[in-house]
Write an enzyme that holds these catalytic residues in place. Sequence first.
Site, mmCIF file in Angstrom:
data_model
loop_
_atom_site.group_PDB
_atom_site.id
_atom_site.type_symbol
_atom_site.label_atom_id
_atom_site.label_comp_id
_atom_site.label_asym_id
_atom_site.label_seq_id
_atom_site.Cartn_x
_atom_site.Cartn_y
_atom_site.Cartn_z
ATOM 1 N N TYR A 46 40.466 35.534 44.542
ATOM 2 C CA TYR A 46 39.806 35.338 45.835
ATOM 3 C C TYR A 46 38.289 35.210 45.663
ATOM 4 O O TYR A 46 37.648 34.333 46.254
ATOM 5 C CB TYR A 46 40.144 36.526 46.739
ATOM 6 C CG TYR A 46 39.708 36.405 48.174
ATOM 7 C CD1 TYR A 46 40.409 35.593 49.065
ATOM 8 C CD2 TYR A 46 38.629 37.132 48.660
ATOM 9 C CE1 TYR A 46 40.026 35.497 50.398
ATOM 10 C CE2 TYR A 46 38.243 37.049 49.988
ATOM 11 C CZ TYR A 46 38.945 36.231 50.850
ATOM 12 O OH TYR A 46 38.562 36.143 52.169
ATOM 13 N N LYS A 91 36.109 31.897 46.578
ATOM 14 C CA LYS A 91 35.046 31.939 47.575
ATOM 15 C C LYS A 91 33.689 31.557 46.976
ATOM 16 O O LYS A 91 32.875 30.891 47.626
ATOM 17 C CB LYS A 91 34.978 33.327 48.214
ATOM 18 C CG LYS A 91 36.171 33.653 49.103
ATOM 19 C CD LYS A 91 36.371 32.633 50.212
ATOM 20 C CE LYS A 91 37.330 33.118 51.283
ATOM 21 N NZ LYS A 91 37.552 32.096 52.346
#
Length: 250
Positions: A151, A155
């Site tokens: 993640y 991002k």
Amino acid sequence: MLKLEGHVAVVTGGAQGIGAETCARLAQDGAIPVPLDLDEAGARRVAAALPNGGRGIGCDITDQDQVSVAVEQIVEQYGRIDVLVNNAGVTRDAMFYKMTREDWDKVIATHLTGAFTVTQEVTKHMVRRAYGRLVFVSSRAALGNRGQTNYSAAKAGLQGMAKTLAIELGRYGITSNVVAPGFVETAMTRAITERTGQSWDELSAAMSDRATVKRIGRPADIAGAIAYFCQPEAGFVTGQTIYATGSPAA
């Protein structure tokens, strides 16, 4: 004055959470929000609940063909796409040594490949009209977060993508910016606690205490920041990241 009156705004992951709230916020400014989501029924519900909601469309943003069809449908119906909010995302959290290739691929495909695919299709039309607003929803986790290697990498990648597009597309009247939320109460964050067995009340209390505003974020907080970047008046702001974390530091 409705600053976005007549503007068509595509919001990926628009069926719930930050995406749904962003659709509502942009509608307040006069935009025609078009929620794009794997959950077609949810996307349609969001659109139908708005006074000037557009067409809710079911789409797997990691599928090039589905994205192409969806974008063409939008342009055929409305004749334009003025705003794209890349918000769709998933989590598959695990410590690095336990993270599977499937966990990695799913998160990278959704956040990075999905955003790449949708943005490439949409900006074809924005370039022709010499106008566009791109907003990428990143996360404070882009700076690193325990148990979120996939993640965090995804991002951070979105922030690099946004800055590069700001450089490449500025000459065509297209801006590209990022909103990076801190801890926000959504179905996705609640699902994390359900999987890990954490107490939501304890976690939200701890996160509230960390923030200088002494509360956790709400989807409306993030939607407000996104809406700023979508305004015509924000045309001189590009390649920027706002960390919406409830604190002066990310």
